[in-house]
Enzyme design. Sequence first.
Site, short mmCIF file in Angstrom:
data_model
loop_
_atom_site.label_atom_id
_atom_site.label_comp_id
_atom_site.label_asym_id
_atom_site.label_seq_id
_atom_site.Cartn_x
_atom_site.Cartn_y
_atom_site.Cartn_z
N ASP A 108 -8.44 18.79 -13.46
CA ASP A 108 -8.74 17.47 -14.01
C ASP A 108 -8.40 17.52 -15.50
OD1 ASP A 108 -9.98 15.23 -15.16
OD2 ASP A 108 -11.59 15.21 -13.68
N LYS A 113 -9.67 6.56 -18.99
CA LYS A 113 -10.07 7.09 -20.28
C LYS A 113 -8.93 7.01 -21.30
CE LYS A 113 -13.68 7.80 -17.75
NZ LYS A 113 -13.97 9.05 -17.07
N ARG A 122 0.85 -1.20 0.00
CA ARG A 122 0.00 0.00 0.00
C ARG A 122 0.88 1.24 0.00
NH1 ARG A 122 -1.35 1.72 4.59
NH2 ARG A 122 -2.06 -0.27 5.43
N TYR A 143 -17.19 16.97 -13.68
CA TYR A 143 -17.56 15.56 -13.84
C TYR A 143 -18.60 15.16 -12.78
CZ TYR A 143 -17.11 10.49 -13.81
OH TYR A 143 -17.38 9.15 -13.83
C1 PLP Z 1 -14.33 9.40 -15.74
C2 PLP Z 1 -13.91 10.70 -15.19
C3 PLP Z 1 -13.57 10.84 -13.83
C4 PLP Z 1 -13.70 9.69 -12.84
O1 PLP Z 1 -12.84 8.64 -13.16
P1 PLP Z 1 -13.16 7.10 -12.79
O2 PLP Z 1 -11.96 6.41 -13.30
O3 PLP Z 1 -14.42 6.74 -13.50
O4 PLP Z 1 -13.33 7.02 -11.32
C5 PLP Z 1 -13.13 12.07 -13.40
N1 PLP Z 1 -13.05 13.12 -14.24
C6 PLP Z 1 -13.37 13.01 -15.54
C7 PLP Z 1 -13.24 14.21 -16.42
C8 PLP Z 1 -13.82 11.81 -16.07
O5 PLP Z 1 -14.15 11.73 -17.35
#
Ligand code: PLP
Length: 387
Positions: free
Chosen positions: A174, A199, A50, A102
């Site tokens: 983000d 993504k 961890r 998001y």
């Molecule tokens: C999908 C997404 C998240 C969250 O990510 P997860 O891997 O689904 O937990 C956060 N910000 C954006 C812009 C996203 O597209």
Amino acid sequence: MTNRIETALIHGAIREGYADKKGAVNVPMYLSSTFHQESIDEFGEYDYARSGNPTRAALEKAIAELEGGNRGFAFATGMAAVSACFMILSAGDHIVITEDVYGGTYRFVTKVLPRYGITHTFVDFTDTEAVKAAVRPETKLIYMETPSNPTLGITDIRAVIEIAKQHGALTFLDNTFMTPLHQKPLELGVDVVIHSATKFLSGHSDIVAGLVVTKDEALGNEIYFVQNSFGSVLGVQDCFTLIQNMKTTAVRFNEESRVAMRIAQFLHAHPLVEKVYYPGLPTHPGFEIHAAQATSAGAVLSFSLPNYDIAKAFVEAMKIPVFAVSLGGVESILSYPAKMSHAAMEPEERSKRGITDGLLRFSVGLENEDDLIEDFTQALEIANKIK
Ligand SMILES: *Cc1c(COP(=O)(O)O)cnc(C)c1O
């Protein structure tokens, strides 16, 4: 010599593997929760997985290099990354955050953080003056997401950093929609960069993962403290998958972005489409700001059809894309934000953000671009009939 990003994507993680002196060209999977210590009072680099694992460390080093930071952190999901970053705040702190954030981040900020005495103000971040006006003496953080989801709103990153600096607040961004390939927030002065690596970075719709990068040493230590305390680290096998998938990010994302521009132009010219949201179109209100802070408009676009029935007919007629939540895969992904990514948002909040019943989001994959255009053409033709 500093490697350009395409080279760093391929070679960034493996140096750790070479360090093993066995010559493996892929980072080994260290499937070990604990590590033998040679001495009673002097522990080695790793003790418990961890706190640190060599496979994860290779990934963390790679994303840090790609973003131009010096500390990287891998989390179990993008939301684990987002929430870990928020956890460096304390009761009494206030957040100024983009209103088209998001959906999962919206849920965390509105439903979880208030229980710990952390408050927030949602602001339209395309309006820098509104961001400035929302800052209070107790504002500790300004949270950006640009381009934003799903209407691809653009925040002037430099202007927001300026506001944050004047008030001694931190900035988080983000960067999921751009990847470090097309936007480098740390270089502009952002303090913490966050990714849903689920993504484009992973790119194959196979794993969920989150990444965080910092440049400041003290801030990096704070994030590490939360990562280790909260414990939502990315598992070793997913670290391996992500390292492998990241090697092809440049070829995937550059191509997907190029085709996204073509599809955006196609939709823009189509009579049934009311509005196209894509920051690569000169008609997009954030076009110039985006061009000044990023090197492409990315591979996600949204567009609105006149109403729910037409959107429904269109979705049912599309043959190539998967109809699903998420984005950034090699397969094109069509989603319906009102019932998918933004289902957690109250209807009135949704409509305030342009997330109408006719809004669809499209993440461009690596299929043949003519096939995609033909698919759009036939599906729009069918949808047009029920008008
Ligand atoms: C999908 C997404 C998240 C969250 O990510 P997860 O891997 O689904 O937990 C956060 N910000 C954006 C812009 C996203 O597209």
